[in-house]
Enzyme design. Sequence first.
Site, short mmCIF file in Angstrom:
data_model
loop_
_atom_site.label_atom_id
_atom_site.label_comp_id
_atom_site.label_asym_id
_atom_site.label_seq_id
_atom_site.Cartn_x
_atom_site.Cartn_y
_atom_site.Cartn_z
N ASP A 232 0.81 -1.23 0.00
CA ASP A 232 0.00 0.00 0.00
C ASP A 232 0.84 1.27 0.00
O ASP A 232 0.37 2.33 0.41
CB ASP A 232 -0.93 0.00 1.21
CG ASP A 232 -0.16 -0.06 2.54
OD1 ASP A 232 0.93 -0.69 2.57
OD2 ASP A 232 -0.63 0.52 3.53
N LYS B 233 -6.62 -0.32 6.31
CA LYS B 233 -5.49 0.02 7.19
C LYS B 233 -5.41 1.53 7.39
O LYS B 233 -5.66 2.30 6.45
CB LYS B 233 -4.17 -0.48 6.60
CG LYS B 233 -3.02 -0.45 7.60
CD LYS B 233 -1.66 -0.50 6.92
CE LYS B 233 -1.22 0.89 6.49
NZ LYS B 233 0.20 0.93 6.08
N GLU C 100 -3.06 0.59 13.29
CA GLU C 100 -1.60 0.69 13.23
C GLU C 100 -1.08 1.93 13.96
O GLU C 100 -0.92 3.00 13.37
CB GLU C 100 -1.10 0.70 11.79
CG GLU C 100 0.42 0.74 11.68
CD GLU C 100 0.95 0.71 10.26
OE1 GLU C 100 2.18 0.72 10.08
OE2 GLU C 100 0.13 0.69 9.31
N GLU D 252 2.09 3.10 14.94
CA GLU D 252 3.52 2.78 14.80
C GLU D 252 4.39 3.73 15.62
O GLU D 252 4.33 4.95 15.45
CB GLU D 252 3.95 2.84 13.34
CG GLU D 252 5.44 2.55 13.17
CD GLU D 252 5.92 2.54 11.75
OE1 GLU D 252 7.11 2.22 11.53
OE2 GLU D 252 5.14 2.86 10.84
N LYS E 140 -1.85 -3.80 14.18
CA LYS E 140 -0.56 -3.81 13.48
C LYS E 140 0.41 -2.91 14.25
O LYS E 140 0.57 -1.74 13.93
CB LYS E 140 -0.73 -3.32 12.03
CG LYS E 140 0.59 -3.32 11.24
CD LYS E 140 0.39 -2.98 9.77
CE LYS E 140 1.73 -2.98 9.05
NZ LYS E 140 1.58 -2.77 7.58
N SER F 266 2.63 -8.24 8.97
CA SER F 266 2.06 -7.37 7.93
C SER F 266 3.23 -6.54 7.43
O SER F 266 3.46 -5.42 7.88
CB SER F 266 0.94 -6.49 8.49
OG SER F 266 0.44 -5.64 7.47
N TYR G 134 4.82 7.15 4.52
CA TYR G 134 4.20 6.55 3.35
C TYR G 134 3.79 7.66 2.39
O TYR G 134 3.22 8.65 2.79
CB TYR G 134 2.96 5.74 3.76
CG TYR G 134 3.32 4.45 4.43
CD1 TYR G 134 3.67 3.34 3.67
CD2 TYR G 134 3.35 4.34 5.80
CE1 TYR G 134 4.00 2.12 4.29
CE2 TYR G 134 3.69 3.15 6.42
CZ TYR G 134 4.01 2.06 5.66
OH TYR G 134 4.34 0.88 6.26
#
Length: 391
Positions: free
Chosen positions: A62, A175, A216, A218, A258, A329, A391
Site C-alpha cells: 500500500d 489500514k 496501526e 507505529e 498492526k 504485515s 508513506y
Amino acid sequence: MRLDILHFNTTRLSLFPLPEGEGNQSLRMTHHFPTLSEAQKRELHETALRIVSPGKGILAADESVGSMAKRLAQVGVENTEENRRQFRQILFSADDRINGCIGGVIFFHETLYQHTDNGVPFVKMIRDRGIMVGVKVDKGVVPLAGTSGETTTQGLDGLSERCAQYKKDGAVFAKWRCVLKISDANPSKLGIAENANVLARYSSICQQHGIVPIIEPEILPDGDHDLKRSQYITEKVLSAVYKAMSDHHVYLEGTLLKPNMVTAGHSCPTKYSPEEVAMATITALRRTVPPAVTGVAFLSGGQSEEEASVHLNAINNCPLAKPWILTFSYGRALQASALRSWRGHKENEKAATEQFIKRAEANSLACQGKYTVGDHYGEAGQHVYGSCHAY
C-alpha cells in the site's frame, strides 16, 4: 435537596448530595446503543480470522506514490504509474506457493484499480486465490500543533463514503497508520490521546461498512532509546488506543492490530537478542491488548528482511501465554530483495518473484515459530531502515 452524608443501597456508597426522589435509583451508567447486528459482527470476525489463518500473514503493498518513488529510486527505476504497476504485478503473480503464506494484501488506491498485462484486475487476481483484499484509507500524517514535532493522521472526512465504495469494489479490510516518535519530550499525552482517538473513530466507521480495520499505531525506531524505554512507551500508546476503542464501542473481535515490535532505537549502542525483543514485545502486549483482538500482525519497522523473520519467530516461541494469533504485515521486509532483483528489467521478473516467495515462506514459518535461521543472510540481511519513514 437532601444532604445524605452516607447513603447506602446495594449498588453504591455516596458521599454527595442526592436529588430528591433519586435515593433508591441505581447509578446511571454510560449507554451503548448497538450499531452492529450479530450478522455484521460474525462477518467481521470471520474475515479477520481468514486474514490471519495459521501460517498466513499480510503483504502490505500500500505504498503511496511518494513512498514508491523512494523505493524505485534505490534501484534506479523511474517512478511512473506503469513501473509501479509492473512491480506490484511481480508480487501478485507469484505461484500457488504463497497461498498458504499470505492471507491478505493491502492495496493503495491506485493499485486497487489496476490490471495485469492481460487485462485481469488485480483485485480479481487476488480474490480468486482466496486471499483477502484490503486498502489503505488514511490520507497521511500532518503536524499536530502545540507539540514538539508530533503528528496526527488525516482522512476521517469522507471516510464513510470511501469505505462504502471500497467495499463495493472488493475490499474487506482496511489500514490506517498513525505515527509516534520517542524522544526526551515525545510522545506527549496530547500526541498519544489524539492518535488513539483517530484510530478508534476510523475503526468504528470501517465496521459500519463491513470492513475489518487494521489498527496501526507505529512507534518509529528512530533514536537511541533502549529496549526498556521502547517497551514503556509501547505500553502507554497501546493502553490509550484500547481505551479509545472501548469509548467508541469498537467490536474488537472484528479488528486486527498492526503494532511495532518492541525494539531499541536504531542508534542505541546496546544490542538485544531476538529472545529479549520477544519477551519485551509479548510483555507489552499482555499488559495492554485485550484477548478479544483477533490477531496481531507486526510491522517490520525498517528491520532487514531476515531480522523481521527472526524476531517474529522468537515472538511466537516466547514462553509467555499469548491469546492472539501473532503474524506479520510486512511491506519492505517482504519486498526488498524482490525489488533489488528486478531493477526494472523484464528479464529479471521471474527471479524477483522467487525472492518474494522466499520471504513469504520464511515469514509463514516464523509466525508458527518454525523458522530456522540461515548462516548467510545475503540480500535478506540488508537493512531497509530509513529515518522518519513515511508513506
